[in-house]
Design a protein around this motif. Structure first.
Motif, PDB file in Angstrom:
ATOM      1  N   GLY A  51       0.831  -1.218   0.000  1.00  0.00           N
ATOM      2  CA  GLY A  51       0.000   0.000   0.000  1.00  0.00           C
ATOM      3  C   GLY A  51       0.855   1.253   0.000  1.00  0.00           C
ATOM      4  N   PHE A 103      -2.861  -2.013 -14.713  1.00  0.00           N
ATOM      5  CA  PHE A 103      -3.472  -3.075 -13.896  1.00  0.00           C
ATOM      6  C   PHE A 103      -3.112  -4.446 -14.461  1.00  0.00           C
ATOM      7  N   PRO A 125     -13.851   8.268  -4.171  1.00  0.00           N
ATOM      8  CA  PRO A 125     -12.919   9.333  -4.560  1.00  0.00           C
ATOM      9  C   PRO A 125     -12.085   8.903  -5.758  1.00  0.00           C
ATOM     10  N   ILE A 126     -12.201   9.624  -6.851  1.00  0.00           N
ATOM     11  CA  ILE A 126     -11.413   9.294  -8.042  1.00  0.00           C
ATOM     12  C   ILE A 126     -10.372  10.395  -8.239  1.00  0.00           C
ATOM     13  N   SER A 155       6.300  -1.793  -8.924  1.00  0.00           N
ATOM     14  CA  SER A 155       6.351  -0.777  -9.990  1.00  0.00           C
ATOM     15  C   SER A 155       6.599   0.600  -9.384  1.00  0.00           C
ATOM     16  N   PHE A 182     -13.636   0.276  -4.288  1.00  0.00           N
ATOM     17  CA  PHE A 182     -14.598   0.931  -5.183  1.00  0.00           C
ATOM     18  C   PHE A 182     -15.813   0.005  -5.350  1.00  0.00           C
ATOM     19  N   ARG A 229      -0.332   4.538   0.200  1.00  0.00           N
ATOM     20  CA  ARG A 229      -0.822   5.656   1.016  1.00  0.00           C
ATOM     21  C   ARG A 229      -0.693   5.407   2.517  1.00  0.00           C
ATOM     22  N   TYR A 270      -9.631  -0.875  -6.745  1.00  0.00           N
ATOM     23  CA  TYR A 270     -10.658  -1.636  -7.466  1.00  0.00           C
ATOM     24  C   TYR A 270     -11.558  -2.401  -6.490  1.00  0.00           C
ATOM     25  N   LEU A 287      -5.298  14.525  -7.117  1.00  0.00           N
ATOM     26  CA  LEU A 287      -4.394  13.451  -6.687  1.00  0.00           C
ATOM     27  C   LEU A 287      -3.636  13.933  -5.455  1.00  0.00           C
TER      28      LEU A 287
HETATM   29  O1  LIG Z   1       2.170  -1.454  -8.524  1.00  0.00           O
HETATM   30  C1  LIG Z   1       2.557  -1.410  -7.382  1.00  0.00           C
HETATM   31  O2  LIG Z   1       3.704  -1.593  -7.075  1.00  0.00           O
HETATM   32  C2  LIG Z   1       1.608  -1.011  -6.300  1.00  0.00           C
HETATM   33  O3  LIG Z   1       0.286  -1.298  -6.773  1.00  0.00           O
HETATM   34  C3  LIG Z   1      -0.732  -0.895  -5.895  1.00  0.00           C
HETATM   35  O4  LIG Z   1      -0.665   0.503  -5.693  1.00  0.00           O
HETATM   36  P1  LIG Z   1      -1.591   1.439  -6.586  1.00  0.00           P
HETATM   37  O5  LIG Z   1      -1.237   1.296  -8.021  1.00  0.00           O
HETATM   38  O6  LIG Z   1      -1.523   2.801  -5.996  1.00  0.00           O
HETATM   39  O7  LIG Z   1      -3.010   0.757  -6.389  1.00  0.00           O
HETATM   40  P2  LIG Z   1      -4.358   1.304  -5.749  1.00  0.00           P
HETATM   41  O8  LIG Z   1      -4.145   1.816  -4.396  1.00  0.00           O
HETATM   42  O9  LIG Z   1      -5.363   0.238  -5.929  1.00  0.00           O
HETATM   43  O10 LIG Z   1      -4.723   2.535  -6.681  1.00  0.00           O
HETATM   44  C4  LIG Z   1      -5.047   2.321  -8.038  1.00  0.00           C
HETATM   45  C5  LIG Z   1      -5.375   3.620  -8.697  1.00  0.00           C
HETATM   46  O11 LIG Z   1      -6.534   4.195  -8.096  1.00  0.00           O
HETATM   47  C6  LIG Z   1      -6.271   5.526  -7.702  1.00  0.00           C
HETATM   48  N1  LIG Z   1      -7.055   5.788  -6.483  1.00  0.00           N
HETATM   49  C7  LIG Z   1      -6.745   5.160  -5.337  1.00  0.00           C
HETATM   50  C8  LIG Z   1      -7.464   5.390  -4.199  1.00  0.00           C
HETATM   51  C9  LIG Z   1      -8.541   6.297  -4.250  1.00  0.00           C
HETATM   52  O12 LIG Z   1      -9.225   6.557  -3.247  1.00  0.00           O
HETATM   53  N2  LIG Z   1      -8.835   6.892  -5.431  1.00  0.00           N
HETATM   54  C10 LIG Z   1      -8.125   6.673  -6.567  1.00  0.00           C
HETATM   55  O13 LIG Z   1      -8.418   7.262  -7.618  1.00  0.00           O
HETATM   56  C11 LIG Z   1      -4.786   5.597  -7.480  1.00  0.00           C
HETATM   57  O14 LIG Z   1      -4.296   6.896  -7.657  1.00  0.00           O
HETATM   58  C12 LIG Z   1      -4.278   4.657  -8.539  1.00  0.00           C
HETATM   59  O15 LIG Z   1      -4.128   5.333  -9.734  1.00  0.00           O
HETATM   60  C13 LIG Z   1      -0.559  -1.614  -4.571  1.00  0.00           C
HETATM   61  O16 LIG Z   1      -1.540  -1.169  -3.643  1.00  0.00           O
HETATM   62  C14 LIG Z   1       0.804  -1.398  -3.985  1.00  0.00           C
HETATM   63  O17 LIG Z   1       0.923  -2.218  -2.843  1.00  0.00           O
HETATM   64  C15 LIG Z   1       1.884  -1.715  -4.993  1.00  0.00           C
HETATM   65  O18 LIG Z   1       2.005  -3.085  -5.150  1.00  0.00           O
END
Ligand SMILES: O=C(O)[C@H]1O[C@H](OP(=O)(O)OP(=O)(O)OC[C@H]2O[C@@H](n3ccc(=O)[nH]c3=O)[C@H](O)[C@@H]2O)[C@H](O)[C@@H](O)[C@H]1O
Length: 437
Positions: free
Chosen positions: A184, A318, A304-305, A225, A293, A186, A290, A386
């Motif tokens: 995570g 993804f 929140p997007i 990543s 949501f 955040r 995902y 963001l």
């Molecule tokens: O690739 C990784 O290495 C990481 O992948 C994942 O991180 P992220 O890609 O940030 O996934 P995730 O929180 O699902 O947010 C997805 C999208 O939704 C957007 N997002 C998120 C929260 C929100 O409230 N609103 C929103 O728009 C947000 O801005 C983002 O664009 C793993 O959690 C992390 O442990 C790590 O493995």
């Protein structure tokens, strides 16, 4: 009077408890007794507080203020019955199979990888501390699933070197699939200590035991990543810089890659880091967008997007869990043996890093549209800036290296993968009636 007042002021006591005498000797004695009584009293209070804290605490960890102590519970392990289960779970049942210790086996990726290894006849032993970063009942359900296919998950922390040494004493693991981590991006601002505890201290603890094991195992582990941080050149290639992380999570994963280099260099450990790109799918992590949501759309709650400056698109590459599992297994299968023994390097060993992504980034708003169609519910979209709390604007993997060397070829697009996720979600949470926590 004024003299007496000054004495009274000197005595740290509740007024009225002491009969004041004129004699300086008696007075001094009284003062002495009173101080002693006070000291004893406060010592008892202090001791009492320590004892209360100690017994309320789940472990005797000397760092009680450390937020990461959440996962430092004491675990029961050992004994002949326990060793038998460990051995049986790790027993290889196919010709040329490998025997793998999977850390974080009750986690999302850990469960899927463990199940896949077991299916093809490899020996698999899980290790997990079942911490409460997200609903532990989901981890227990994954554990039950694995148990049914013959995978035993040992309850314990990767920071427990005695436990790790014991596991290597009982089983000569050929491979370690290291997936235990604090994930995570955040949450790192809320609980930075847990990232250092799991992703740095935990990794070192594991590598220390691996380097001394005989034979040394080959290690494949989860990087992220997020190490590409604020890079703007896309797609992200393994050759790109990784020195501007945007979150402490990313920084600990980057640190992990450097630590891997060190253990490879000094001890001859074979190490492969996999940079996962936003992995999703059935049995996923409830802290990921995902997942929550889906929960909140079904509840009718607004979601929140995030949007970048000037209405800029926020997008993620993804990657579906089954594709990631194939990448993990290919990394294990192509891992060369470690070269050291008895804690000493005998020759150069393999050191690799691969992107495991999908190569087709999707805007977060499109992810929401797909979920709306699958759930047949309109989302209440709350578009917001963001936040500067670890998120980056986009990720996009160049996977040509993994394609060439691992035969990695992701084949699930977001629409197809989310369909499978939603089917699982609705089944698991009882048709959506029992909402995810
Ligand atoms: O690739 C990784 O290495 C990481 O992948 C994942 O991180 P992220 O890609 O940030 O996934 P995730 O929180 O699902 O947010 C997805 C999208 O939704 C957007 N997002 C998120 C929260 C929100 O409230 N609103 C929103 O728009 C947000 O801005 C983002 O664009 C793993 O959690 C992390 O442990 C790590 O493995």
């Amino acid at each position: 009077m004024s003299k007496q007042m000054s004495h009274l002021d000197d005595i740290p006591s509740t007024p009225g408890k002491f009969k004041m005498e004129k004699s300086p000797f008696v007075h001094n004695r009284l003062r002495w007794h009173s101080s002693l009584a006070k000291l004893t009293f406060w010592s008892f209070i202090f001791l009492g507080l320590i004892l209360i804290f100690f017994f309320r605490s789940p472990s005797s960890n000397p760092l009680p203020q450390d937020p990461s102590r959440r996962s430092l519970r004491t675990y029961n392990w050992g004994g002949p019955a326990w060793e038998k289960r460990v051995r049986s779970s790790a027993r290889v049942r196919s010709h040329n199979g490998i025997s793998v210790l999977v850390t974080g086996a009750a986690g999302f990726v850990g469960t899927h990888v463990s199940a896949a290894l077991k299916r093809r006849g490899d020996g698999v032993l899980g290790l997990d501390n079942f911490n409460d970063y997200y609903d532990p009942s989901l981890k227990r359900a994954r554990q039950a699933l694995l148990e049914r296919s013959g995978v035993f998950i040992v309850e314990g922390d990767i920071n427990d070197s005695a436990l790790l040494r014991k596991l290597f004493e009982v089983v000569a693991f050929t491979h370690v699939m290291h997936l235990a981590a604090q994930a995570g991006v955040r949450y790192a601002m809320e609980n930075p200590g847990s990232y250092v505890h799991s992703n740095i201290a935990g990794l070192v603890s594991l590598l220390e035991v691996c380097k001394s094991a005989n034979p040394q195992p080959a290690i494949v582990w989860a990087s992220s990543s997020s190490v590409y941080g604020l890079n703007t050149k896309v797609p992200f290639s393994e050759k790109d810089r990784t020195d501007q992380p945007a979150s402490l999570y990313a920084a600990t994963k980057k640190a992990g890659e450097e630590i891997a280099h060190t253990y490879n260099h000094i001890y001859g450990l074979s190490l492969t880091g996999l940079r996962f790109f936003t992995v999703y799918g059935p049995w996923g992590r409830p802290d990921m967008a995902y997942f929550f949501f889906t929960r909140d759309i079904l509840k009718g709650k607004s979601i929140p997007i995030f949007e970048a400056a000037n209405h800029g698109t926020v997008a993620r590459d993804f990657t579906y869990i089954d594709d990631i599992v194939k990448g993990c297994l290919a990394a294990l299968d192509t891992a060369e043996k470690s070269t050291g023994s008895g804690g000493k390097k005998k020759g150069p060993a393999q050191l690799r890093v691969y992107n495991l992504g999908n190569t087709s980034p999707v805007p977060v708003s499109d992810l929401v549209s797909i979920l709306e169609r699958l759930l047949k519910v309109n989302a209440k979209r709350d578009i917001m800036k963001l936040p500067r709390n670890g998120d980056v604007q986009f990720t996009h993997a160049n996977i040509s290296l993994a394609q060439r060397e691992l035969g990695y070829k992701p084949s699930t697009d977001l629409q197809t993968g989310l369909k499978k996720f939603v089917r699982w979600y609705l089944g698991y949470y009882n048709g959506g009636k029992k909402a995810a926590g």
